[in-house]
Design an enzyme around this catalytic site. Structure first.
Site, PDB file in Angstrom:
ATOM      1  N   HIS A  14       0.859  -1.196   0.000  1.00 14.54           N
ATOM      2  CA  HIS A  14       0.000   0.000   0.000  1.00 14.54           C
ATOM      3  C   HIS A  14       0.889   1.238   0.000  1.00 14.54           C
ATOM      4  CE1 HIS A  14      -3.750   2.073   1.995  1.00 14.54           C
ATOM      5  NE2 HIS A  14      -3.055   2.937   1.248  1.00 14.54           N
ATOM      6  N   GLU A 197     -11.116   3.401   6.403  1.00 11.57           N
ATOM      7  CA  GLU A 197      -9.993   4.232   6.876  1.00 11.57           C
ATOM      8  C   GLU A 197     -10.597   5.303   7.789  1.00 11.57           C
ATOM      9  OE1 GLU A 197      -8.069   6.516   3.789  1.00 11.57           O
ATOM     10  OE2 GLU A 197      -6.387   7.121   5.075  1.00 11.57           O
ATOM     11  N   ASP A 276       1.735   7.127   2.150  1.00  9.57           N
ATOM     12  CA  ASP A 276       2.287   8.326   1.504  1.00  9.57           C
ATOM     13  C   ASP A 276       3.483   8.791   2.325  1.00  9.57           C
ATOM     14  OD1 ASP A 276       0.038   8.924  -0.535  1.00  9.57           O
ATOM     15  OD2 ASP A 276      -1.019   8.639   1.363  1.00  9.57           O
TER      16      ASP A 276
HETATM   17  N1  ADE Z   1      -4.632   8.782  -1.592  1.00  6.42           N
HETATM   18  C1  ADE Z   1      -3.384   8.828  -1.121  1.00  6.42           C
HETATM   19  N2  ADE Z   1      -3.349   8.428   0.166  1.00  6.42           N
HETATM   20  C2  ADE Z   1      -4.632   8.124   0.511  1.00  6.42           C
HETATM   21  C3  ADE Z   1      -5.248   7.663   1.684  1.00  6.42           C
HETATM   22  N3  ADE Z   1      -4.576   7.420   2.808  1.00  6.42           N
HETATM   23  N4  ADE Z   1      -6.565   7.468   1.672  1.00  6.42           N
HETATM   24  C4  ADE Z   1      -7.286   7.721   0.568  1.00  6.42           C
HETATM   25  N5  ADE Z   1      -6.751   8.160  -0.564  1.00  6.42           N
HETATM   26  C5  ADE Z   1      -5.433   8.364  -0.601  1.00  6.42           C
HETATM   27 ZN    ZN Z   2      -3.702   4.798   0.738  1.00  6.80          ZN
END
Ligand code: ADE
Ligand code: ZN
Length: 334
Positions: A14, A197, A276
């Site tokens: 991920h 999330e 990220d």
């Molecule tokens: N795009 C990049 N990171 C993300 C995340 N954590 N949740 C949803 N979309 C994303």
């Molecule tokens: Zn993500």
């Protein structure tokens, strides 16, 4: 523990390649492409990375991606991430990219995939890191837009293994993309989706039932539904959890409140990932270290996260056996 984690063979499932754009490279690309940034220095960029929730991050993240114009830019971005993988002993990675973030700015799909793919192939030869590429649909955009993006991807089917779903979860439930996922699967793509999330446990259920995903990205809100927890454990549905992302985006107040160890001990197929890393303060090793210093993980449990990721990956059976051997050999000699 630090040395153990550093040297543990890791598998990432991920990672948004646009989310690995470090401020230094952002500046370099802005200069190269004569794009004006709303920041004067890399320090100023880092200081701006204070987020209250997912949307406050996404606004800054999409803005950062504006410096990516040419195939070489996508190549440089991907190569920089792969060098981090080498340092962190990541032996296999499955990378997301967001084509619509670029096609919306009139950058062609071919340029984006071309640059990323060339760097991935080089890494396989020169760094011994294998990979798969996953194309995400942006869920804040329309179903029609996702269908057009799928059309563009067909000519690159040899380079893209799966479709995914990311961006703003609130207000954009999985159901919106049921038809496009079905069509992608008919074309032979595997499927993953961000769910649970920030959004409710029901989004996890819907991603599994309506989108027929092969794994769930994040999925930490499963904790709100006992029956879902039981079925995730039984089905061994993988969850790609991103600890530093979750604390940065206030999904959990602190790492000691994170539920990853609880989920692991309940028998769920959880994995650790960086999401990220340029925005959330760390790559794979940093994520492992963060959970291991806040929660009472044993070495065996940390290695189990790597074994889970191998099982959850989209690599072939023989390659999975080899990678598991690597992790088990490592565990046996520490
Ligand atoms: N795009 C990049 N990171 C993300 C995340 N954590 N949740 C949803 N979309 C994303
Ligand atoms: Zn993500």
């Amino acid at each position: 523990m630090e040395v153990f984690i550093q040297q543990l063979p890791k598998i990432e499932l991920h990672l948004h390649i646009e989310g690995s754009l470090e401020p230094e490279l952002m500046f370099e690309l802005a200069k190269r492409n004569q794009i004006e940034l709303p920041y004067k220095s890399t320090n100023e960029i880092r200081a701006a990375y204070q987020f209250d929730n997912l949307q406050s991050f996404l606004d800054i993240y999409y803005q950062g991606a504006n410096v990516l114009l040419h195939e070489q830019d996508f190549y440089d971005l991907t190569w920089a991430y792969l060098l981090k993988c080498k340092i962190d002993n990541v032996v296999h990675t499955e990378i997301f990219f967001d084509p619509q973030t670029h096609t919306e700015r009139d950058i062609s799909f071919d340029i984006v995939v071309g640059g990323i793919h060339k760097a991935l192939k080089r890494a396989e030869h020169e760094l011994g890191i294998t990979s798969n590429l996953i194309m995400c649909f942006l869920r804040h955009l329309s179903e029609d837009d996702a269908f057009s993006t799928l059309e563009l991807a067909l000519k690159h089917k040899d380079k893209i293994i799966a479709v995914g779903l990311d961006s703003s979860e609130q207000g954009h439930p999985p159901k919106k993309f049921e038809r496009v996922f079905k069509q992608a699967q008919e074309h032979g793509f595997l499927a993953v989706a961000h769910a649970g999330e920030e959004g409710p446990a029901q989004n996890i259920i819907d991603a599994i039932e309506d989108l027929k995903v092969d794994r769930v990205d994040h999925g930490v809100r499963c904790i709100d539904s006992e029956s879902l927890m039981v079925s995730l454990a039984e089905s061994k549905m993988p969850l790609t959890i991103c600890p530093l992302s979750n604390t940065k985006l206030k999904v959990f107040e602190s790492m000691s409140q994170h539920n990853i160890l609880q989920l692991l001990r309940r028998g769920l197929q959880v994995t650790i990932n960086s999401d990220d890393p340029a925005y959330f303060g760390g790559y794979m090793t940093d994520n492992f270290l963060a959970v291991a210093s806040a929660l009472p993980f044993s070495k065996r449990e940390l290695a189990q996260l790597s074994l889970n990721a191998i099982d959850a990956s989209f690599i072939e059976k023989q390659h999975k056996i080899q990678l598991k051997q690597k992790v088990n050999d490592y565990l046996a000699q520490v």
